[in-house]
Design a protein around this motif. Structure first.
Motif, PDB file in Angstrom:
ATOM      1  N   SER A  83      -9.508  13.852   3.609  1.00 48.08           N
ATOM      2  CA  SER A  83      -8.739  13.042   2.663  1.00 48.08           C
ATOM      3  C   SER A  83      -7.413  12.593   3.280  1.00 48.08           C
ATOM      4  N   THR A  84      -6.800  13.422   4.117  1.00 52.82           N
ATOM      5  CA  THR A  84      -5.581  12.979   4.809  1.00 52.82           C
ATOM      6  C   THR A  84      -5.895  11.786   5.695  1.00 52.82           C
ATOM      7  N   ALA A  85      -7.023  11.873   6.410  1.00 50.42           N
ATOM      8  CA  ALA A  85      -7.389  10.768   7.297  1.00 50.42           C
ATOM      9  C   ALA A  85      -7.622   9.487   6.500  1.00 50.42           C
ATOM     10  N   ILE A  86      -8.321   9.602   5.362  1.00 56.65           N
ATOM     11  CA  ILE A  86      -8.595   8.409   4.553  1.00 56.65           C
ATOM     12  C   ILE A  86      -7.291   7.823   4.008  1.00 56.65           C
ATOM     13  N   GLY A  87      -6.445   8.685   3.452  1.00 46.35           N
ATOM     14  CA  GLY A  87      -5.183   8.222   2.880  1.00 46.35           C
ATOM     15  C   GLY A  87      -4.307   7.540   3.908  1.00 46.35           C
ATOM     16  N   PHE A  88      -4.176   8.167   5.088  1.00 51.60           N
ATOM     17  CA  PHE A  88      -3.327   7.573   6.111  1.00 51.60           C
ATOM     18  C   PHE A  88      -3.956   6.313   6.693  1.00 51.60           C
ATOM     19  N   ALA A  89      -5.287   6.228   6.683  1.00 44.02           N
ATOM     20  CA  ALA A  89      -5.922   4.992   7.136  1.00 44.02           C
ATOM     21  C   ALA A  89      -5.466   3.834   6.249  1.00 44.02           C
ATOM     22  N   GLY A  90      -5.446   4.064   4.934  1.00 41.22           N
ATOM     23  CA  GLY A  90      -4.945   3.045   4.013  1.00 41.22           C
ATOM     24  C   GLY A  90      -3.490   2.720   4.283  1.00 41.22           C
ATOM     25  N   PHE A  91      -2.704   3.760   4.528  1.00 45.72           N
ATOM     26  CA  PHE A  91      -1.273   3.596   4.807  1.00 45.72           C
ATOM     27  C   PHE A  91      -1.058   2.751   6.064  1.00 45.72           C
ATOM     28  N   LEU A  92      -1.809   3.072   7.129  1.00 42.70           N
ATOM     29  CA  LEU A  92      -1.628   2.362   8.392  1.00 42.70           C
ATOM     30  C   LEU A  92      -2.061   0.908   8.258  1.00 42.70           C
ATOM     31  N   LEU A  93      -3.165   0.670   7.535  1.00 41.61           N
ATOM     32  CA  LEU A  93      -3.604  -0.714   7.333  1.00 41.61           C
ATOM     33  C   LEU A  93      -2.534  -1.498   6.588  1.00 41.61           C
ATOM     34  N   SER A  94      -1.951  -0.853   5.574  1.00 41.48           N
ATOM     35  CA  SER A  94      -0.922  -1.530   4.797  1.00 41.48           C
ATOM     36  C   SER A  94       0.298  -1.827   5.660  1.00 41.48           C
ATOM     37  N   ALA A  95       0.685  -0.848   6.492  1.00 48.00           N
ATOM     38  CA  ALA A  95       1.834  -1.051   7.367  1.00 48.00           C
ATOM     39  C   ALA A  95       1.556  -2.184   8.352  1.00 48.00           C
ATOM     40  N   LEU A  96       0.345  -2.182   8.897  1.00 52.99           N
ATOM     41  CA  LEU A  96      -0.036  -3.223   9.846  1.00 52.99           C
ATOM     42  C   LEU A  96       0.021  -4.586   9.177  1.00 52.99           C
ATOM     43  N   HIS A  97      -0.461  -4.621   7.934  1.00 60.00           N
ATOM     44  CA  HIS A  97      -0.459  -5.886   7.198  1.00 60.00           C
ATOM     45  C   HIS A  97       0.955  -6.400   6.992  1.00 60.00           C
ATOM     46  N   SER A  98       1.891  -5.517   6.602  1.00 59.46           N
ATOM     47  CA  SER A  98       3.230  -6.025   6.334  1.00 59.46           C
ATOM     48  C   SER A  98       3.985  -6.325   7.628  1.00 59.46           C
TER      49      SER A  98
END
Lengths: 265, 266
Positions: free
Chosen positions: B193-208
């Motif tokens: 779940s940490t990996a999934i959550g941070f994957a979302g976080f990193l994608l969002s950071a990359l997007h912004s």
């Protein structure tokens, strides 16, 4: 050598999976960076007018994203997080994998000491971490070629990769220690992951404080500050802190692992 | 309802702690930094005046939206979403892989209950927990909105904006359930779940960081945009729809697999 080889074999699939994440992050980040840098000067000035808390939550404290170095530093903050999670995963896996899979009876009845087995497992984990960091260096070099920049960034990438490795070591050994300390494997893994999350939150707090002071010691993510690494130096003191923490954590992990009651869960 | 009660009992403590952390973060950010943030508007406007009008025009449009309660609320959303995503995918993974992890699938499935009944009880337990957690989050948000936002107040927009966490969490619940049902084995719930959550976080950071519009279709944290909900009173339909479709598809996939999978011998 049997054990080491077997560990490498079973770890290669997750390794490739994590490498894919690294690849996407670095390539997408660097190849597209020119657009972000074009209005980077405007953004940097603009951002500097905001209160620190906004800058910190955006992960852009103390860098100039108009420069490639600054942009790369922002990108690397995220690579640090990714690597820390992978390292924690490697560390706790090395200690408690056999318990989770309920195969400990097969391995630990072999005529090898527990320390021997654990050391080979940790060595395999270290190999994966090192390979991962090397790939970070290679990916960065390959990606930056697409940009046709005039400057040479090899040294910058090497410095960031070295700090990445040191920080990965800390999280790997910390997760190994937690896995060895907790009786239930899942609790150990959870503690390792929470450590990554908690220290990352502390790193954001570090950014938003004017004078963080001693806080730096508690979050490996800020052991090597962007400005220093871009400027060409790596804090020797904090490099030593990393190695020292790693040694202490691992020694304690071995000590606990020797004494613990091996069992399922 | 035994399964439902059992799953709630096993999971509620973790959810309560996560909820406290998320609400605490929200209170800390708003109380600690919102006033300073609103004051910095003057400095930003001064700086914009020195730039060519084109820049200022592109940016100035958003000034009112940015320097508002909603604009600031959205800054923190990345972090609430990160914690919420780790929590929600953790619940999904935990509930739907519990018997697999503990190697007692056959004990549960030999009980006189249909598999679809078991699936829905588990799902209901997960959704109940998420709803309770979000009720607390939304209540906190609305209370802070009442206390800190300048007039005129638009409570229905605040409600919609605060609900974006719930939609994001439901999506991550579906991801967690899907992984939990399909993975051959789940070694560590917290790790995955940490990996999934941070994957979302990193994608969002990359997007912004890159501001690439197409990237947003694979950025779950931005499907339900809190700032847009505040400024325009609605989510952007195409992204919200993407999120809803993904959630449904993953859930249906997990359901089909759960009700039909072959249970391996131990």
């Amino acid at each position: 050598m049997n054990l080491f080889r077997k560990e490498l074999k079973s770890g290669i699939k997750p390794f490739l999976f994590w490498t894919l994440g690294l690849f996407v992050l670095i390539f997408a980040g660097i190849v597209k960076s020119s657009a972000a840098m074009a209005d980077g000067q405007f953004m940097t000035q603009l951002i500097s007018k905001f209160p620190r808390i906004v800058i910190a939550t955006m992960g852009m404290a103390n860098v100039d994203i108009a420069q490639f170095g600054g942009f790369y530093a922002v990108l690397m903050q995220y690579v640090f997080v990714l690597t820390a999670i992978y390292a924690a995963h490697l560390g706790s896996g090395a200690v408690s994998r056999e318990s989770v899979d309920k195969t400990y009876e097969f391995l630990f009845t072999k005529p090898r000491s527990r320390a021997f087995i654990l050391s080979r497992k940790l060595l395999a984990a270290l190999t994966f971490l090192t390979a991962y960091v090397c790939l970070n260096f290679v990916f960065s070099l390959l990606a930056v070629r697409q940009l046709a920049l005039t400057e040479d960034y090899t040294a910058l990438f090497a410095r960031f990769s070295l700090t990445l490795w040191l920080i990965g070591l800390v999280f790997l050994s910390l997760a190994a220690l937690f896995a060895a300390r907790f009786r239930v494997a899942e609790h150990g893994a959870r503690a390792g992951n929470l450590a990554v999350l908690g220290t990352y939150a502390l790193a954001v707090v570090y950014d938003l404080l004017e004078k963080p002071g001693i806080l730096r010691l508690f979050t490996p993510f800020r052991y090597f500050l962007n400005a220093e690494v871009i400027g060409g130096s790596i804090s020797a003191f904090y490099a030593l802190v990393c190695v020292a923490l790693c040694v202490v954590f691992l020694l304690d992990a071995f000590r606990c692992f020797e004494r613990r009651d091996l069992g399922a869960l | 309802m035994n399964v439902y009660r059992f799953e709630i009992k096993r999971t509620w403590a973790g959810v309560a702690i996560w909820t406290l952390v998320i609400c605490g973060l929200l209170v800390g950010l708003i109380v600690g930094a919102l006033p300073a943030f609103l004051e910095s508007r003057a400095a930003v406007e001064d700086m914009l005046a020195q730039f060519p009008p084109a820049f200022a025009a592109a940016f100035g449009m958003q000034m009112d939206n940015l320097f508002s309660f909603g604009g600031f609320y959205a800054f923190g959303f990345l972090y609430y979403a990160l914690f919420g995503a780790i929590m929600a995918s953790g619940i999904g993974l935990n509930l739907f892989s519990r018997e697999k992890r503990e190697k007692c699938m056959d004990f549960l499935l030999t009980k006189p209950r249909t598999r679809s009944g078991l699936f829905f009880e588990k799902l209901l337990a997960a959704v109940t927990l998420l709803l309770l957690s979000n009720a607390a989050f939304i209540a906190t948000s609305l209370a802070l909105y009442q206390a800190y936002a300048p007039a005129p107040l638009l409570p229905e927009r605040a409600l919609l904006s605060a609900s974006s966490l719930l939609w994001t969490e439901l999506l991550f619940l579906a991801i967690g359930a899907f992984v939990g049902v399909f993975a051959r084995r789940v070694r560590s719930v917290s790790g995955a779940s940490t990996a999934i959550g941070f994957a979302g976080f990193l994608l969002s950071a990359l997007h912004s960081l890159l501001e690439e519009e197409k990237l947003r279709y694979i950025t779950p944290f931005q499907y339900f945009h809190a700032a847009k909900a505040f400024s325009e009173g609605g989510f952007e339909a195409n992204y919200a729809l993407t999120g809803a479709v993904i959630t449904l598809v993953l859930m249906i996939g997990a359901y089909i697999r759960y009700t039909r999978a072959d249970i391996p011998a131990l």
